[in-house]
Design a protein around this motif. Sequence first.
Motif, PDB file in Angstrom:
ATOM      1  N   TYR A 102      46.235  26.475  32.942  1.00  0.00           N
ATOM      2  CA  TYR A 102      47.601  27.154  33.863  1.00  0.00           C
ATOM      3  C   TYR A 102      47.494  27.425  35.115  1.00  0.00           C
ATOM      4  O   TYR A 102      48.071  26.871  36.503  1.00  0.00           O
ATOM      5  CB  TYR A 102      48.240  28.297  33.033  1.00  0.00           C
ATOM      6  N   LEU A 103      46.321  28.597  35.610  1.00  0.00           N
ATOM      7  CA  LEU A 103      45.547  29.187  36.622  1.00  0.00           C
ATOM      8  C   LEU A 103      46.158  28.112  37.960  1.00  0.00           C
ATOM      9  O   LEU A 103      46.674  28.510  39.050  1.00  0.00           O
ATOM     10  CB  LEU A 103      45.721  30.185  36.085  1.00  0.00           C
ATOM     11  N   GLU A 104      45.427  27.436  37.073  1.00  0.00           N
ATOM     12  CA  GLU A 104      44.876  26.110  37.898  1.00  0.00           C
ATOM     13  C   GLU A 104      45.960  25.583  39.001  1.00  0.00           C
ATOM     14  O   GLU A 104      46.307  25.301  40.419  1.00  0.00           O
ATOM     15  CB  GLU A 104      43.533  25.547  37.376  1.00  0.00           C
ATOM     16  N   VAL A 105      46.709  24.939  37.871  1.00  0.00           N
ATOM     17  CA  VAL A 105      48.125  23.814  38.619  1.00  0.00           C
ATOM     18  C   VAL A 105      48.984  24.668  38.914  1.00  0.00           C
ATOM     19  O   VAL A 105      49.446  24.030  39.924  1.00  0.00           O
ATOM     20  CB  VAL A 105      48.373  23.832  36.947  1.00  0.00           C
ATOM     21  N   ARG A 106      48.807  25.888  38.628  1.00  0.00           N
ATOM     22  CA  ARG A 106      50.203  26.637  39.121  1.00  0.00           C
ATOM     23  C   ARG A 106      49.743  27.179  40.687  1.00  0.00           C
ATOM     24  O   ARG A 106      50.852  26.937  41.793  1.00  0.00           O
ATOM     25  CB  ARG A 106      50.303  28.130  39.073  1.00  0.00           C
ATOM     26  N   LYS A 107      48.083  26.927  41.035  1.00  0.00           N
ATOM     27  CA  LYS A 107      47.430  27.521  42.175  1.00  0.00           C
ATOM     28  C   LYS A 107      48.317  25.808  43.523  1.00  0.00           C
ATOM     29  O   LYS A 107      48.307  25.854  44.034  1.00  0.00           O
ATOM     30  CB  LYS A 107      46.368  27.975  42.319  1.00  0.00           C
ATOM     31  N   ARG A 108      47.746  24.716  42.247  1.00  0.00           N
ATOM     32  CA  ARG A 108      48.143  24.184  43.270  1.00  0.00           C
ATOM     33  C   ARG A 108      49.293  23.167  43.463  1.00  0.00           C
ATOM     34  O   ARG A 108      49.898  23.283  44.919  1.00  0.00           O
ATOM     35  CB  ARG A 108      47.757  22.137  42.605  1.00  0.00           C
ATOM     36  N   ALA A 109      50.619  24.007  42.640  1.00  0.00           N
ATOM     37  CA  ALA A 109      51.906  23.693  42.704  1.00  0.00           C
ATOM     38  C   ALA A 109      52.351  24.730  43.404  1.00  0.00           C
ATOM     39  O   ALA A 109      53.062  25.101  44.994  1.00  0.00           O
ATOM     40  CB  ALA A 109      52.714  24.352  41.600  1.00  0.00           C
ATOM     41  N   ALA A 110      52.002  26.465  43.818  1.00  0.00           N
ATOM     42  CA  ALA A 110      51.988  26.871  44.470  1.00  0.00           C
ATOM     43  C   ALA A 110      51.532  26.909  46.001  1.00  0.00           C
ATOM     44  O   ALA A 110      53.068  26.898  47.580  1.00  0.00           O
ATOM     45  CB  ALA A 110      50.957  28.246  44.849  1.00  0.00           C
ATOM     46  N   LEU A 111      50.395  25.968  46.555  1.00  0.00           N
ATOM     47  CA  LEU A 111      50.206  25.195  47.774  1.00  0.00           C
ATOM     48  C   LEU A 111      51.486  23.795  47.998  1.00  0.00           C
ATOM     49  O   LEU A 111      51.754  24.417  49.474  1.00  0.00           O
ATOM     50  CB  LEU A 111      48.906  24.799  47.694  1.00  0.00           C
ATOM     51  N   MET A 112      51.544  23.464  47.549  1.00  0.00           N
ATOM     52  CA  MET A 112      53.014  22.522  48.195  1.00  0.00           C
ATOM     53  C   MET A 112      54.612  23.102  48.481  1.00  0.00           C
ATOM     54  O   MET A 112      54.605  23.405  49.980  1.00  0.00           O
ATOM     55  CB  MET A 112      53.269  21.292  46.904  1.00  0.00           C
ATOM     56  N   ILE A 113      54.866  23.957  47.960  1.00  0.00           N
ATOM     57  CA  ILE A 113      55.846  24.947  47.811  1.00  0.00           C
ATOM     58  C   ILE A 113      55.797  25.838  48.984  1.00  0.00           C
ATOM     59  O   ILE A 113      56.158  25.449  50.152  1.00  0.00           O
ATOM     60  CB  ILE A 113      56.312  25.337  46.577  1.00  0.00           C
ATOM     61  N   SER A 114      54.671  26.598  49.819  1.00  0.00           N
ATOM     62  CA  SER A 114      54.956  27.268  50.000  1.00  0.00           C
ATOM     63  C   SER A 114      54.696  26.411  51.747  1.00  0.00           C
ATOM     64  O   SER A 114      54.666  26.804  52.773  1.00  0.00           O
ATOM     65  CB  SER A 114      53.608  28.410  50.410  1.00  0.00           C
ATOM     66  N   VAL A 178      44.554  37.486  27.563  1.00  0.00           N
ATOM     67  CA  VAL A 178      44.985  38.068  27.667  1.00  0.00           C
ATOM     68  C   VAL A 178      43.649  39.096  28.508  1.00  0.00           C
ATOM     69  O   VAL A 178      44.167  39.921  30.315  1.00  0.00           O
ATOM     70  CB  VAL A 178      45.980  39.745  27.105  1.00  0.00           C
ATOM     71  N   HIS A 179      42.398  39.646  27.837  1.00  0.00           N
ATOM     72  CA  HIS A 179      41.721  40.132  28.868  1.00  0.00           C
ATOM     73  C   HIS A 179      40.838  39.093  29.786  1.00  0.00           C
ATOM     74  O   HIS A 179      40.733  39.443  30.899  1.00  0.00           O
ATOM     75  CB  HIS A 179      40.726  40.220  27.962  1.00  0.00           C
ATOM     76  N   PHE A 180      41.058  37.241  30.022  1.00  0.00           N
ATOM     77  CA  PHE A 180      40.623  37.098  30.795  1.00  0.00           C
ATOM     78  C   PHE A 180      41.142  36.981  31.810  1.00  0.00           C
ATOM     79  O   PHE A 180      40.965  36.914  32.908  1.00  0.00           O
ATOM     80  CB  PHE A 180      40.471  35.677  29.948  1.00  0.00           C
ATOM     81  N   VAL A 181      42.688  37.370  32.021  1.00  0.00           N
ATOM     82  CA  VAL A 181      43.807  36.940  32.863  1.00  0.00           C
ATOM     83  C   VAL A 181      43.586  38.384  33.756  1.00  0.00           C
ATOM     84  O   VAL A 181      43.766  38.262  34.619  1.00  0.00           O
ATOM     85  CB  VAL A 181      45.522  36.553  32.593  1.00  0.00           C
ATOM     86  N   GLN A 182      43.445  39.644  32.513  1.00  0.00           N
ATOM     87  CA  GLN A 182      43.316  40.774  33.491  1.00  0.00           C
ATOM     88  C   GLN A 182      42.634  40.554  34.158  1.00  0.00           C
ATOM     89  O   GLN A 182      42.304  41.222  35.691  1.00  0.00           O
ATOM     90  CB  GLN A 182      43.508  41.453  32.378  1.00  0.00           C
ATOM     91  N   GLN A 183      40.698  39.754  34.045  1.00  0.00           N
ATOM     92  CA  GLN A 183      39.754  40.357  34.582  1.00  0.00           C
ATOM     93  C   GLN A 183      39.822  39.023  35.778  1.00  0.00           C
ATOM     94  O   GLN A 183      40.312  39.605  36.931  1.00  0.00           O
ATOM     95  CB  GLN A 183      39.074  38.835  33.962  1.00  0.00           C
TER      96      GLN A 183
END
Length: 331
Positions: A102-114, A178-183
């Motif tokens: 999810y975080l990787e896909v969101r990163k690509r989408a963020a790059l497109m929108i920005s 949750v622990h993974f995302v916090q890191q």
Amino acid sequence: MDTIKTYLDGLFLAIPETKKSQQLKTDLLANMEDRYLELIEEGKSENEAVGTTISEFGSIDELLEELHVETKGQAYQQSNEQPREEAFFAGEPIDVEDAHHYLEVRKRAALMISSGVGLIMVGLGALILCSSMYEEILGVLLMFLSIAIAVGLFITGGITFSKINKELDDRVIAQETVHFVQQEKATYQRSFVFCLVVGIALCILSVAPAIVYSLYPYIESYGASIMFFMIGLGVVLLIYGGINQGGFTKFLTDRIFIADEDELGPQAKKHRHHSPTYAFIAGIYWPIITVVFFLWGFSGIAGGWATSWLIFVLASGVFNAIRGALGVRDR
């Protein structure tokens, strides 16, 4: 000890709420809290005590079997009624692999929108620059080309967001996730600060070329075009960093993943920590702050761009105060 309670809440989401299951949950919580306090007295840190307590108690499957307590899935299979709908409702807990994807896909989408927003600003700068060189047609073509590409990026990024959000919507977030995302959030913090500081700095300093070039009448339009180029890059960094930072919040604010604040799923409605009031405020707060930032900067009030960045510092404190007043906190 809130982490222990959250962990137990996640384990019992798949168990029907009966007197037996509620008593079991209460007993387990009391035992785990006692063990946690013992470890603290032995000199363990809070994180070590929580981790040790959870690992010692582990899965409750065997205990449920001994006490003849059925999970929702088992009860449903026995009744053999609408199994597909129940599977959709319960879903599989979001594991570390799901969160990483999810975080990787969101990163690509963020790059497109920005990048789309940045391209529009660059297109305006190109129009001004070409006009100063008496190439108005070329400037218009470049502007419309940048807008066309930007629209394509917006659509693609939006579809990407929608698809990945639907995959995780209304699913329980596993404790290890949750622990993974916090890191991951802690690791990303330096990049986020870089995007924020450099993005704001570029927006503030963008007026400098316009001021300098205004001293030379024949090339003053160059300053305006450079200003738009700098603002474009600054906005790209701000939006990109903000969207990525928001991805971590998706996993740390609630026990249930919420794709759309306005359309909560069955589990999210049941277990949501905060009120609809917070959802409404959170949805409009930062867009309003961003608009105020640009209005303040362009207006020249109280120093204009030199001081408008302070709005983000003030807004962050106010937002945290709102969260506290409404009882909202990160996990």
